[in-house]
Enzyme design. Structure first.
Site, PDB file in Angstrom:
ATOM      1  N   CYS A 122     -52.540 -32.877  84.039  1.00  0.00           N
ATOM      2  CA  CYS A 122     -52.683 -31.918  82.952  1.00  0.00           C
ATOM      3  C   CYS A 122     -53.265 -32.559  81.691  1.00  0.00           C
ATOM      4  O   CYS A 122     -53.416 -33.775  81.592  1.00  0.00           O
ATOM      5  CB  CYS A 122     -51.333 -31.258  82.664  1.00  0.00           C
ATOM      6  SG  CYS A 122     -51.441 -29.731  81.699  1.00  0.00           S
ATOM      7  N   SER A 470     -56.428 -24.015  72.182  1.00  0.00           N
ATOM      8  CA  SER A 470     -56.430 -24.396  73.585  1.00  0.00           C
ATOM      9  C   SER A 470     -57.833 -24.812  73.985  1.00  0.00           C
ATOM     10  O   SER A 470     -58.824 -24.237  73.539  1.00  0.00           O
ATOM     11  CB  SER A 470     -55.983 -23.211  74.439  1.00  0.00           C
ATOM     12  OG  SER A 470     -56.336 -23.431  75.791  1.00  0.00           O
TER      13      SER A 470
END
Length: 556
Positions: A122, A470
């Site tokens: 991630c 993001s």
């Protein structure tokens, strides 16, 4: 094999303690003399991003053993933007990067291991692994552990980024909770990172372009044959790297960072790559200004690929088109081709051996998707040290905007204003106090932007924030990571409702139209932001984090 730092003088206390501990683990006297390799496993049951990492460790240990080494699994924190962002309004996300790097330092340097293979997944794990590699400067290979397979929702392809976006539509009533639940249930069908050109895939590709991942290893579908081949090859190659004494700082040179920035611009990668690459450069002791590189190269590098959310193509199509190798082949005239890599070959040798498949997913330099930059660093009186704007291939967001400010001090305050109808077209919405020290940890502002999109206000307003966006989804004109941040006296903290703000993406400017005398009065009246008390990680982070221009690394 050259002398290993992990081998101690026989008869010493360290030698005896190590033999006692490792004999109990099943190691033989012969094993004690072999290269000792850290397998950095950033694993957790909390998120699908990491769900398959534990099963990689066994085959990797075997590959290392077959190559003449011994693998030791070490574990670190494992943050997921989807899960770890729930606490403290997302403030744990960026600081987790530096915590992982410290975890690795404690284990690998404390034990004086000889090399590392980092299982990267991630968003924050790849930059953390690169930072640790640069800091410790022991032979290291980054292994990208792949993106997740996506699903189908009511006959249409759906992935995690769709869930992320449409959650904002629920907040404004354009989608029901039941519909979002149905979409969420089928968006992810296996382990791996988000299936778009978000921070995870951007950083996986960047690691390969830097030369720290094996050629042809990114992006990759999690659990695919290609991933398993890379795992086996990495296990063999890391033992050779230790023998050859090839270290990260041999690879992480100014030319390597220039190549990485070029690649990120060509794929319109995540805006988070700027601060992550700068952090890696700082840890490597490499005198390079990543933000200046983006400013210099943005007008020169065309967009060659449009993977969601930047365009209509999927990450699996990008992989099928040749991935990072094909991208580097296309970009060869713009790259420093003499840079070394962990493979033992130079970038020139690698790209000259590649024949990309026929595909329009990764376009040639003379026939790009677009010529405008995908990432733009802008500066001005509101952002003296810079801010970042993300542009997609279609580039539907306005590039010029001027309007009165409406100021919010938190993401939640802004979302409440949207719900209450207090946000009007033409406004510049300012979210301040969300930076590295103000949050602390740099608050996530994407939910606010998605709520604007759900309310149909996305194209009608601009957003300016010292928080972060993001890397996966961006909507409208958003100026993020304004520096210096408002909480430490940056101009963003001086903005008041009604102040005029002008933004010109093409001119790369952002200005606060308030005279200096008035700003001086506001600054004099602005209370000092105290260092947060306590021993918690966010408190420690806030007291020690350095500015974005230094990669938000720690050092006080």
């Amino acid at each position: 094999m050259r002398p290993l730092r992990s081998n101690f003088e026989p008869g010493t206390t360290r030698w005896a303690m190590r033999r006692a501990q490792w004999t109990a683990l099943g190691l033989t006297p012969e094993d004690m003399e072999k290269p000792k390799i850290a397998i950095v496993n950033t694993s957790s049951d909390l998120a699908s991003c990491f769900a398959h990492l534990d099963e990689i460790v066994g085959p990797l240990k075997q590959a290392i053993r077959e190559a003449g080494g011994v693998g030791f699994e070490i574990r670190t924190a494992a943050p997921s933007d989807a899960i770890t962002s729930a606490g403290a309004a997302g403030q744990y996300i960026l600081p987790s990067r530096d915590l992982i790097a410290a975890d690795i330092e404690v284990a690998a340097e404390g034990a004086l291991l000889d090399g590392m293979i980092c299982l990267s997944s991630c968003d924050k794990t790849t930059p953390a692994h690169l930072m640790a590699a640069a800091r410790l400067n022991i032979p290291t290979i980054i292994v990208a552990c792949g993106y997740q397979p996506s699903g189908v929702y009511r006959g249409e392809h759906v992935d995690f980024e769709d869930v992320f976006l449409y959650a904002g539509h629920v907040a404004t009533g354009k989608m029901t909770v039941e519909e979002l639940a149905e979409m969420s249930a089928c968006a992810i069908t296996g382990p791996g990172v988000c299936a778009g050109m978000g921070t995870a895939n951007s950083m996986h590709i960047t690691a390969e372009v830097l030369g720290m991942a094996l050629p042809g290893s990114t992006p990759v579908l999690a659990r695919s044959e290609k991933m398993w081949r890379t795992v086996k090859e990495a296990g063999r190659r890391i033992v050779e790297l230790v023998a050859e004494d090839v270290r990260p700082r041999d690879i992480l040179t100014p030319g390597a960072f220039r190549n990485a920035v070029t690649a990120v611009l060509a794929i319109s990668g995540s805006v988070n790559t700027l601060k992550h690459l700068q952090a890696v450069a700082v840890e490597a002791g490499c005198d390079v200004d990543v933000y200046a590189l983006f400013e210099e190269l943005a007008p020169q590098v065309p967009l060659l690929a449009g993977v969601k959310p930047n365009g209509p193509r999927r990450i699996d199509e990008f992989e099928a088109a040749g991935g990072a190798l094909a991208l580097m082949h296309r970009l060869a005239p713009m790259l420093d081709l003499d840079r070394p890599t962990v493979s033992g070959r130079t970038v020139r040798e690698i790209v000259s051996s590649v024949t990309p498949p026929e595909s329009d997913v990764i376009r040639p330099l003379d026939d790009p998707l677009a010529r405008h930059p995908g990432i733009v660093v802008i500066r001005g009186s509101l952002a003296p040290d810079g801010a970042v704007v993300k542009r997609t291939v279609a580039d539907e967001a306005p590039r010029r905007f001027r309007g009165p400010a409406k100021v919010f001090r938190s993401r939640e305050e802004g979302i409440a204003a949207i719900r209450n109808g207090e946000v009007e077209p033409g406004q510049v919405l300012v979210l301040t106090g969300l930076g590295l020290r103000g949050s602390p940890g740099m608050g996530l502002t994407s939910a606010f932007v998605f709520a604007l999109d759900g309310a149909g206000l996305g194209p009608e307003v601009a957003v300016v924030t010292d928080g972060q966006m993001s890397g996966l989804v961006n909507k409208g004109l958003v100026v993020a990571e304004v520096s210096p941040e408002g909480a430490v006296g940056g101009p963003l903290g001086l903005v008041r409702d009604g102040d005029m703000i002008s933004i010109d993406v093409d001119a790369r400017t952002i200005d606060l139209e308030v005279d200096e005398d008035e700003l001086a009065r506001r600054r004099a009246a602005m209370p000092e932001t105290p260092a947060p008390p306590g021993c918690g990680w966010l408190s420690v982070y806030a007291r020690t984090v350095r500015p974005l221009t230094e990669g938000a690394t720690l050092g006080g």
